[in-house]
Design an enzyme around this catalytic site. Structure first.
Site, mmCIF file in Angstrom:
data_model
loop_
_atom_site.group_PDB
_atom_site.id
_atom_site.type_symbol
_atom_site.label_atom_id
_atom_site.label_comp_id
_atom_site.label_asym_id
_atom_site.label_seq_id
_atom_site.Cartn_x
_atom_site.Cartn_y
_atom_site.Cartn_z
ATOM 1 N N ASP A 151 51.255 27.267 37.589
ATOM 2 C CA ASP A 151 50.993 26.054 36.814
ATOM 3 C C ASP A 151 52.268 25.261 36.538
ATOM 4 O O ASP A 151 52.297 24.040 36.706
ATOM 5 C CB ASP A 151 50.316 26.453 35.491
ATOM 6 C CG ASP A 151 50.027 25.267 34.604
ATOM 7 O OD1 ASP A 151 48.944 24.694 34.719
ATOM 8 O OD2 ASP A 151 50.906 24.898 33.799
ATOM 9 N N ALA B 261 47.423 22.336 34.761
ATOM 10 C CA ALA B 261 47.218 22.264 36.213
ATOM 11 C C ALA B 261 46.099 23.221 36.621
ATOM 12 O O ALA B 261 45.176 22.859 37.358
ATOM 13 C CB ALA B 261 48.506 22.589 36.960
ATOM 14 N N ASP B 262 46.163 24.432 36.123
ATOM 15 C CA ASP B 262 45.105 25.401 36.417
ATOM 16 C C ASP B 262 43.758 24.911 35.903
ATOM 17 O O ASP B 262 42.759 24.931 36.624
ATOM 18 C CB ASP B 262 45.420 26.733 35.718
ATOM 19 C CG ASP B 262 46.378 27.606 36.522
ATOM 20 O OD1 ASP B 262 46.085 27.857 37.698
ATOM 21 O OD2 ASP B 262 47.395 28.050 35.960
ATOM 22 N N HIS B 263 43.722 24.506 34.642
ATOM 23 C CA HIS B 263 42.440 24.163 34.028
ATOM 24 C C HIS B 263 41.810 22.930 34.649
ATOM 25 O O HIS B 263 40.628 22.931 34.994
ATOM 26 C CB HIS B 263 42.617 23.959 32.519
ATOM 27 C CG HIS B 263 42.644 25.242 31.771
ATOM 28 N ND1 HIS B 263 43.766 26.027 31.696
ATOM 29 C CD2 HIS B 263 41.680 25.901 31.100
ATOM 30 C CE1 HIS B 263 43.493 27.114 30.994
ATOM 31 N NE2 HIS B 263 42.234 27.054 30.611
ATOM 32 N N GLY C 225 40.372 23.468 37.930
ATOM 33 C CA GLY C 225 39.067 24.140 37.849
ATOM 34 C C GLY C 225 37.945 23.137 37.607
ATOM 35 O O GLY C 225 36.862 23.244 38.194
#
Lengths: 395, 395
Positions: B142, B170-172, B175
Site C-alpha cells: 500500500d 490503496a488496498d481498500h 477492493g
C-alpha cells in the site's frame, strides 16, 4: 474490431453536481450508459472551478469528471421543468443525485415520489451524512467527512497536527461506493423487476477505510493514533529522504529483511539481537535502525533506490509528484491518462478508467457537454420550443 | 419480514488474501453471494495480524474482513489440490485473486487457463501494478502504491515531509474498484453469456483519486504541492485547534462567509477589503484571518463549535479519534458498527456495510470461517476423505 460497451442501453438521469455524484456517473458513462446530466440553468457549480481554459473559460475539472455525458439544463422549481424531469424519469434505469439531505423532498424529486412514476427505478443518493441519520440535514464538505469519519486523526506525524488527505477522498470514494450500490441494485432488478433506493454517506465511506484501527480499539481498548509513515507492526516500513526526493520501502518479513540487509551491505544486522525478528525491528526501529537506513538511502536517487530494490525483490517506490506520476511509463502504459477533443477548449488531457475489463473496456470518447448542449435532443424540442423554454427560464 | 439478498445464488471462488481482494469479496458476501474463501493450508497471512483475541488467538482483522464467507484450505501446488480447485471453478460465477503478477500463470490458475474450463467465468484480479504493465511483476505494498500513485506528495503540511494516508487506502479503494469491475462484467454476462477478465491496479486506483491536481498540471504546467489542511482556492477552509481537540470548518461561498462572520461577532469582516470575496480570502488567509479564526475557535470545545456552526448552517465537524467515531450517534445510527458471534473468539464488533440498499440491504450474519472449517461441505468429502487429504497436505 471495436469492443462492446457493457452498460450500453442503460439510461441514467443525472442530477448530481460538483464531485461525489458526478464521479459515480462518470463510471456509468465510461462503460457506455446513456448519462443525461441535468444542470441548473446557471450550470453545475464546478464549471467555475479552476483551472479554466484561458480562451474558452472551460473548467478542466468539469471537463474531466463529465466526459462521455450528455448535458441539458432544467429549472426544477418551475412547473414545466419539473414535468419535463418526470418525463425523463419514466423510462430511466437510474436517477443519481447528491443534494444536501431534505432538498429532494422539497423539490418533489425524492425516491418516494419518483418510484410512483417508475417502480423499476434505481435511485442513487450520495450525501455527507446519508438519507436517514441524526445529522442527515446538515451540510457537509469532504474535509468534514474526513474529520468525522476518523481518517484525519490517523494521518500525519506523531508530533504534528492531524492532517487531511490531500485529495478529496470522501467525495471520490463515496462516488465509487455509489456505483457499487447501483450495480448491485441493477442485478437484483434484472432478476425481480424491482427498483430501490441506494444511499451512500461520505462519513460512512471514510469510516469504512479505517481497517485495523477499529478492531484494534474494540479488542484492546487502546485508541490508535497517527504514526506518520511507519507501520507500528511492520518494520522497516517507511518513507526515506534520498538525493532527489523521497522513496517508500517496505520490508514485510524476515526473508525480505535478509535481502534488504544484503543490499545495505549490512549482513551483520540480519541476526542482530535487536533486529532479528519483525517484532524486534518494530520495537527497536527508532532511532538507530531508522538512522542506519536513512543514511544509506541518502546516497542514492529515487531511481537508483527503485532499481536496487526491484533487483532484490523488495517492495519500493518513489514518492512521485503530479508531473512525474502523469509521465511515468506505468501510468502511461495503463492508459491512466487520456486525451479528448473538446469543442471549445481543444485538447483535454486527464485521468483514464481504473477497472480494466478485457471484453468491454471503459473508454473516453466524448468530451463533457457545453451548458445545455443536448437540450433539444434530450427533450425532443424544436428550435422555437427551445427558445420559448429558455425565455421562460425553464431550461 | 426478512429482506432478500441481491447477490444470492452467485458463486465466488475467492483466492484473495490479506487486504485488497478480501475487501472486494466482503461486499459479495455482505450482499448474499456464496463466497468460498480458499486459503493455503497454513492460512491467510492476515490470520496472524494483530489484534489477536487473547484466548482463541483469532485475528480481529481477519474476522472483520472475512465475515459472511465460507472457508476451505487447498494446496494448489499439489496435483489433487489443483484438480479440486478446477472442479470448484466449473460452475463458479467469479474467481477473485490478488497474487503478485505472474504467480497465477505459474500456478496454472490464470484467466486464460480457467476460461477453458468455464467460458462464462468472470475473473477479478487485484494487484499493485496490474496484469499488464512495465512493473506488473514487482511486489507492491500500500505505501508503495500511495507513493507512486501521487497521493503521498499531496498529503501533509507545506513545511513537513510528505506523509502517507494513515489507513491503507490503496488496498481498500482497489477492493471497491474490483467490485465495480466485477459487477459491470456481471451485467454484460447476463446479456451475452460472456465472461471476461477484470484487472485493477493499486497505483491506478490512487492516481484516480487525485482529482483537480491532474487538470491543474496539464492545463497550467504548475505542479501542485501539498497544502496541509487548507484549500488553496476556498477560504476559510481549514482544521483548527479548539479547547479539546480539532474541528474542521468550511466556508465555501460569500453567503456562508456572512453567516460565519456573524457567529464570530465580526460583522466588520464581511465587506472588509481584504476578505470580501472568496478570492481575496484565499489570498489573504494567512496569517491574519487564520489567526482571527484560530483565536476564536480556541475558546470552544469541539461540541460547542459543532453546534454553533450547525445552527448557522456552516459545514463543520470535529476531528474524531477512533473511540469517538465508533461511539458517535451518526456512525451508530447508520449501523456502521455491527456485532457478530464468533465460535472461538466470542462477540466481535467491527465495521458494517457502506452502500445502504432499501430492498436488499447488506448485512453481517455469519462470522469469519475457522481455517478449513467448510472443507467437507465445499469439497463434498467424507470424514475419511478429509483426513486422507489433510495427511497428504492437499487441504
Amino acid at each position: 474490431m471495436e469492443k462492446e460497451k457493457a452498460l450500453k442501453g442503460l439510461k441514467v438521469v443525472d442530477l448530481t453536481s460538483a464531485l461525489s455524484g458526478p464521479f459515480c456517473t462518470m463510471f456509468f458513462a465510461d462503460f457506455g450508459a446513456d448519462v443525461i446530466k441535468i444542470e441548473p440553468v446557471t450550470g453545475d457549480q464546478c464549471r467555475t472551478w479552476g483551472p479554466l481554459d484561458e480562451e474558452s473559460g472551460e473548467s478542466g475539472f468539469y471537463a474531466y469528471i463529465n466526459r462521455n455525458k450528455k448535458g441539458c439544463t432544467l429549472n426544477l422549481k418551475t412547473e414545466e421543468g419539473l414535468q419535463m424531469f418526470y418525463d425523463l424519469v419514466k423510462d430511466a434505469d437510474f436517477v443519481c443525485e447528491n443534494y444536501k439531505g431534505g432538498v429532494t423532498k422539497k423539490l418533489k424529486i425524492d425516491y418516494d415520489t419518483l418510484k410512483e412514476i417508475n417502480p423499476k427505478l434505481i435511485y442513487v443518493s450520495g450525501s455527507g451524512f446519508g438519507q436517514t441519520s441524526p445529522l442527515s440535514d446538515r451540510p457537509c464538505y469532504d474535509i468534514v467527512a474526513q474529520s468525522m469519519g476518523g481518517i484525519v486523526n490517523l494521518t500525519g506525524f506523531t508530533d504534528t497536527d492531524p492532517v487531511k488527505v490531500g485529495p478529496s477522498v470522501a467525495d471520490h470514494v463515496s462516488g465509487i461506493y455509489q456505483m457499487v450500490g447501483a450495480l448491485i441494485a441493477l442485478h437484483y432488478r434484472e432478476k425481480t423487476g424491482k427498483g430501490q433506493l441506494v444511499d451512500v454517506a461520505m462519513v460512512d465511506t471514510i469510516f469504512s477505510l479505517l481497517e485495523n484501527a477499529i478492531p484494534n480499539y474494540t479488542m484492546t481498548g487502546v485508541i490508535p493514533e497517527r504514526n506518520g509513515n511507519i507501520d507500528p507492526s511492520i518494520s522497516p516500513f517507511d518513507i526515506y529522504h534520498c538525493k532527489d526526493g523521497f522513496v517508500a520501502v517496505g520490508v514485510g518479513n524476515n526473508n525480505l529483511w535478509r535481502k534488504f540487509c544484503n543490499v545495505l551491505g549490512r549482513e551483520d544486522l540480519i541476526e542482530h539481537e535487536e533486529y532479528a525478528t519483525n517484532e524486534l525491528r518494530s520495537q527497536n526501529y527508532e532511532p538507530e535502525l531508522k538512522k542506519i537506513i536513512g543514511d544509506f538511502v541518502l546516497n542514492y536517487t529515487k531511481k537508483e533506490m527503485e532499481n536496487m530494490m526491484a533487483d532484490a525483490g523488495i517492495p519500493c517506490g518513489p514518492v512521485l509528484n503530479i508531473e512525474e506520476a502523469i509521465n511515468h511509463p506505468q501510468i502511461q502504459s495503463r492508459e491512466m491518462m487520456v486525451h479528448v477533443e473538446h469543442p471549445t477548449a481543444g485538447d483535454m488531457y486527464f485521468q483514464g478508467v481504473v477497472p480494466k475489463l478485457s471484453e468491454t473496456p471503459g473508454t473516453v470518447e466524448e468530451p463533457s457537454p457545453l451548458l445545455g448542449q443536448h437540450n433539444r435532443e434530450i427533450f425532443g424540442l424544436t428550435e422555437e420550443e427551445e427558445k420559448r423554454l429558455q425565455e421562460l427560464g425553464v431550461i
